[in-house]
Enzyme design. Structure first.
Site, PDB file in Angstrom:
ATOM      1  N   ASP A 351      57.819   6.870  26.783  1.00  0.00           N
ATOM      2  CA  ASP A 351      57.457   5.965  25.703  1.00  0.00           C
ATOM      3  C   ASP A 351      58.608   4.984  25.490  1.00  0.00           C
ATOM      4  O   ASP A 351      59.748   5.255  25.877  1.00  0.00           O
ATOM      5  CB  ASP A 351      57.197   6.764  24.424  1.00  0.00           C
ATOM      6  CG  ASP A 351      56.587   5.918  23.321  1.00  0.00           C
ATOM      7  OD1 ASP A 351      55.923   4.931  23.651  1.00  0.00           O
ATOM      8  OD2 ASP A 351      56.797   6.250  22.142  1.00  0.00           O
ATOM      9  N   ASP A 650      57.986  10.876  21.723  1.00  0.00           N
ATOM     10  CA  ASP A 650      58.270  11.450  20.418  1.00  0.00           C
ATOM     11  C   ASP A 650      57.083  11.411  19.481  1.00  0.00           C
ATOM     12  O   ASP A 650      57.097  12.048  18.435  1.00  0.00           O
ATOM     13  CB  ASP A 650      59.443  10.732  19.754  1.00  0.00           C
ATOM     14  CG  ASP A 650      59.196   9.232  19.612  1.00  0.00           C
ATOM     15  OD1 ASP A 650      58.137   8.757  20.064  1.00  0.00           O
ATOM     16  OD2 ASP A 650      60.066   8.533  19.062  1.00  0.00           O
ATOM     17  N   ASN A 744      72.629  46.183  50.192  1.00  0.00           N
ATOM     18  CA  ASN A 744      71.777  45.485  49.228  1.00  0.00           C
ATOM     19  C   ASN A 744      72.475  45.329  47.883  1.00  0.00           C
ATOM     20  O   ASN A 744      72.419  44.277  47.249  1.00  0.00           O
ATOM     21  CB  ASN A 744      70.473  46.255  49.033  1.00  0.00           C
ATOM     22  CG  ASN A 744      69.437  45.905  50.093  1.00  0.00           C
ATOM     23  OD1 ASN A 744      69.629  44.958  50.849  1.00  0.00           O
ATOM     24  ND2 ASN A 744      68.380  46.674  50.143  1.00  0.00           N
TER      25      ASN A 744
END
Length: 916
Positions: A351, A650, A744
């Site tokens: 915007d 907004d 691992n």
């Protein structure tokens, strides 16, 4: 009579017989609306009527979105292929008696789930603290008198009294409008306050009036900037325009993030890989005559080794650290994956008002006495100068007094320490006067106002009358330039005041067109002296005026937005402005901050088909005068082109698009509740540049995930190939189940976690976004993983075969085990350099990784030399020479990669998909 909530069905209320459709309220006269709602605007509703209507329409609040139970939010953390495979491996391991492996996997998965759950819960709590938009109270007329009530108690038919600065508590039809202007940017995207009146809009029309043009109605959560108003409430809560948008959001589905798609794909491929490895190893071991119990135990260990169970924990840590860093820089992330999604964004739809711009009106240009001046500074702070356009010569104090005097006195705004009270455009004019050296408060004290003609949308000007020191009356007028020209007989020129002839009129119109063409809102100022005070203040009382100045006003871009736009361009991220503002204004702001491409209006979008918009959307840089529904259509068109779309905004008008986008970013300070609820991320500083930092953070996160996956899978492939190679060569298994579990633990733990905090590469924002369809394991990376695994397997099996005759089986197996562990130290350096030079200063930037690698070396010494550890892992002590041999062998994985890059050999082209 029945009352009507916005866009909702008429409901019968006891004692009423009429209804009013709010969609028609702007076309009906105010008495007609009041009659349909069964209310006398002079008395308002009675307490009994309010109670009855509350029972029908409910409270004036937006419905809360459905909340997922906490236990489901926790279970959501387990919803992907990789987690499922690891849970299955833990179950199988426990079933055959490998309790330690089952426990480790389960604990890792629980930690990952708790991290993700707690972070998302913390973000939700932070967002709750930002909910300040809804009006808490409203001044209404009930039972014949005015009273202040909670806004949630409003019902259709209530009469609400509003003044400048008040926020509108519901949708309503104006019954009184005295010089009313309303800021509707949060709803329509229009940056300028909109003039409102009681006059019905297009009474004979049969098509819906656009939201931005419904000038006889007020909308929930907009704000009066000027004047006094009374309205009859026509809609409350979810039936308002705000509620309509909120309701649409409740059904919109959120697209999966690129990372979620990638991990699901990785999980499926690793499942196939794990199954193939286990079957191959089991068949080979059976042919060699190993017992079924040993085969089962090692097969499960091999399956677990093929799956990087540390990935979920490292992923959670990586995202959580990214979220923490973003919070430190002004952002609240609602979903962990949102940061990574923004990092892969190819388009940011933003915007204009309040996001790319300051949402602070600022005078940018001034024309007076035939000269054009540029005005520096931004917003409502008085820092800045007025300088001659083209030469940069600063205007001297007093030179511009005649030009700014009407702007300062014909004005109701007041400055207040960087903020203002009143209309934003008038506040900009007060700042202009201050920059010219004139203090508005002092001027008003010396020349008190004795009368005024308030601004009216019909006349398009405002006039004020002031007493001069000599007793005469001076009138100051500001308004539209074309209107003032009709009221003026003279103009201020370089030679002084001269008659307004055709030449001067053309000059004024040319300046007006020039400033308007750059997106500025143009206002003129005129003045005249009257020998005596008029008996009535009316337009007819105005004498022939002298035009003294023209001001160009704009909502300036945020300074950070310009820099952020440049970074977006260098990063290959397109930015598109989507606004309800006028095309000329939007295009001017776009040019100033560097947004290129075509300018398309909402009306043009309405004439485009979906396919036409999709084919053009990449070439459009500015969408102006758009309605809320257009924004979501634009986002979907971009998504259909394969873009990862981020939407910033907004206002309420942004909410649907925020939800439709892959990631929505709302403004925390000026943002509406609906926008914050729809967004994935909320910016607490409303700074567009934070978006760019998030893009950088997201890219760094994805890079680190790739590093970990490459590091861990090379270890997994190396373990698989080592066991298979030893079995085919007729050698004893170089890695036992306990040793595989050990590998691992130490490799999925600290080193992998350290890769999660690797600092971003210096060039992370100097290359285009990755292809959203690109797999984590593309052909190039898969080839690098297999290559590294093969080198590890060859070195480990080769060392076992060569040393076994001379040092014995037990020592040779311990050396093989140690060599495989040490391989991971060098493999970590390979993984950090996915592209570019393998060695360099960048390898020393991650101090945590080096500490972790040193820690791995120390614990391996423990596993080899401490008696209790030797009993667990089946090892024997090694000599210093044997340790050096293991270290030298392990370095081959790094040396091989160096040699390969040195000769310029390249794997298959990056981005090419490899089959599982």
């Amino acid at each position: 009579m029945s009352t009507q909530a916005a866009d909702g069905p008429a409901r019968t209320v006891p004692g009423t017989e009429h209804s009013a459709r709010p969609a028609d309220a702007d076309r009906l006269t105010s008495p007609q609306v009041a009659a349909r709602l069964g209310v006398d605007p002079d008395r308002g509703l009675s307490t009994v009527e309010v109670s009855e209507r509350t029972a029908v329409h409910g409270a004036n609040r937006l419905a809360e979105p459905a909340r997922r139970p906490e236990w489901l939010k926790f279970l959501d953390q387990f919803r992907n292929w990789l987690i499922g495979i690891l849970l299955l491996a833990a179950v199988v391991a426990g079933a055959i008696g490998d309790i330690r492996d089952a426990v480790v996997i389960t604990v890792v998965l629980q930690i990952n789930a708790v991290l993700g759950y707690l972070q998302e819960r913390r973000a939700e709590r932070s967002l709750e603290a930002l909910r300040r938009m809804l009006v808490p109270t409203a001044r209404v007329r009930r039972d014949g008198g005015e009273q202040v009530v909670e806004a949630v108690t409003l019902v259709p038919g209530d009469v609400v009294v509003l003044e400048a600065g008040d926020r509108v508590p519901a949708d309503g039809r104006l019954t009184v409008a005295e010089s009313v202007e309303v800021a509707e940017a949060a709803l329509t995207g229009e940056s300028q306050p909109v003039a409102k009146s009681v006059t019905a809009v297009d009474p004979a029309g049969d098509t819906p009036v656009p939201l931005a043009e419904r000038t006889s109605v007020l909308f929930m959560n907009t704000a009066l900037t000027r004047g006094r108003a009374e309205m009859v409430v026509t809609a409350t809560g979810m039936h308002t325009e705000l509620g309509t948008i909120a309701e649409a959001l409740r059904t919109d589905a959120e697209p999966p993030s690129p990372l979620q798609v990638q991990l699901d794909s990785l999980g499926r491929r690793l499942a196939v890989l794990s199954g193939v490895a286990v079957v191959a190893y089991a068949l080979t071991a059976l042919l060699r005559g190993e017992t079924l119990s040993d085969i089962a135990l090692r097969a499960v260990a091999l399956a677990v080794a093929a799956i990087p169970e540390g990935l979920p924990a490292v992923l959670a840590l990586t995202l959580a650290l990214g979220v923490y860093r973003m919070a430190q820089r002004g952002a609240i992330v609602k979903r962990l994956a949102s940061v990574e999604s923004l990092g892969s964004a190819t388009v940011v739809c933003s915007d204009k008002t309040g996001t790319l711009t300051l949402n602070e009106m600022t005078a940018r240009a001034l024309w007076t006495a035939g000269r054009l001046y540029d005005v520096t500074g931004e917003g409502y702070r008085t820092a800045g100068v007025i300088q001659r356009s083209g030469t940069g010569h600063r205007a001297r104090a007093g030179d511009l007094r005649a030009a700014v005097l009407p702007f300062a006195l014909c004005n109701d705004a007041r400055l207040n320490d960087g903020d203002f009270i009143g209309d934003p455009t008038e506040a900009a004019l007060v700042v202009l006067a201050e920059k010219a050296g004139e203090d508005a408060d002092s001027l008003r004290a010396r020349q008190p106002r004795v009368g005024e003609l308030p601004f009216d949308a019909a006349t398009r000007y405002m006039a004020t009358f002031h007493t001069e020191p000599d007793g005469r009356t001076r009138v100051h007028v500001k308004g539209a330039v074309d209107v003032l020209l009709d009221l003026c007989t003279h103009v201020l020129t370089e030679e002084g005041v001269r008659p307004l002839d055709d030449r001067h009129r053309r000059e004024v119109l040319a300046v007006t067109a020039r400033l308007g063409g750059t997106g500025l809102r143009v206002l003129g100022a005129a003045t005249a002296v009257m020998e005596r005070r008029p008996t009535t203040f009316a337009p007819a009382a105005l004498p022939g005026l002298t035009l003294v100045a023209i001001a160009g006003i704009a909502d300036p871009p945020r300074p950070q937005a310009r820099e952020a736009m440049a970074l977006c361009r260098s990063a290959g991220v397109a930015v598109k402005m989507i606004t309800g503002d006028h095309a000329d204004t939007a295009a001017a702001v776009a040019r100033e901050i560097g947004i290129g491409g075509d300018v398309v209006t909402g009306a043009e979008l309405d004439r485009m088909s979906v396919d036409q918009l999709s084919s053009r959307v990449d070439d459009i840089g500015v969408f102006a005068r758009v309605a809320p529904e257009h924004k979501a259509v634009i986002v979907r068109a971009l998504s259909s082109r394969g873009h990862i779309v981020a939407m910033t905004g907004d206002g309420v008008n942004d909410a649907a698009a925020l939800r439709a986008a892959h990631i929505g970013v709302a403004m925390g300070v000026t943002g509406t509740d609906v926008a914050k609820e729809a967004a994935d991320m909320v910016l607490t500083d409303d700074d567009f540049s934070t978006i760019v930092r998030a893009v950088r953070e997201g890219r760094a996160i994805y890079d680190n995930i790739v590093k970990f996956v490459r590091f861990q899978l090379a270890t997994n492939i190396g373990a698989i190939l080592t066991l298979l190679g030893a079995s085919l060569a007729g050698l004893p298994a170089p890695l036992t189940a306990a040793q595989l579990l050990w590998i691992n633990i130490i490799m999925d733990g600290p080193p992998a976690m350290a890769l999660a905090v690797d600092p971003a590469r210096d060039d992370v924002m100097r290359h285009p976004p990755r292809d959203p369809r690109e797999r984590i394991l593309d052909a190039r990376r898969l080839w690098a993983i297999v290559r590294a695994g093969a080198v590890m397997a060859l070195g480990t099996v080769g060392l076992l075969a060569l040393t076994r005759p001379s040092v014995g089986t037990d020592t040779a197996l311990t050396m093989a085990f140690t060599t495989f562990v040490l391989y991971q130290l060098f493999n970590a350096l390979n993984a950090r350099a996915d592209n570019g030079p393998l060695l360099g200063r960048h390898q020393f930037r991650n101090r945590t990784l080096w500490l972790c690698l040193a820690g791995v070396l120390c614990v391996q010494v423990v596993a080899v030399h401490l008696p209790w550890a030797r009993a667990v892992f089946g090892t024997v002590p090694l000599t210093a020479a044997q340790w050096l041999l293991c270290l030298a062998t392990a370095s081959t994985v790094l040396l091989a990669e160096l040699a390969l890059r040195a000769v310029g050999s390249r794997p298959p082209k990056a981005g090419t998909e490899a089959s599982p």
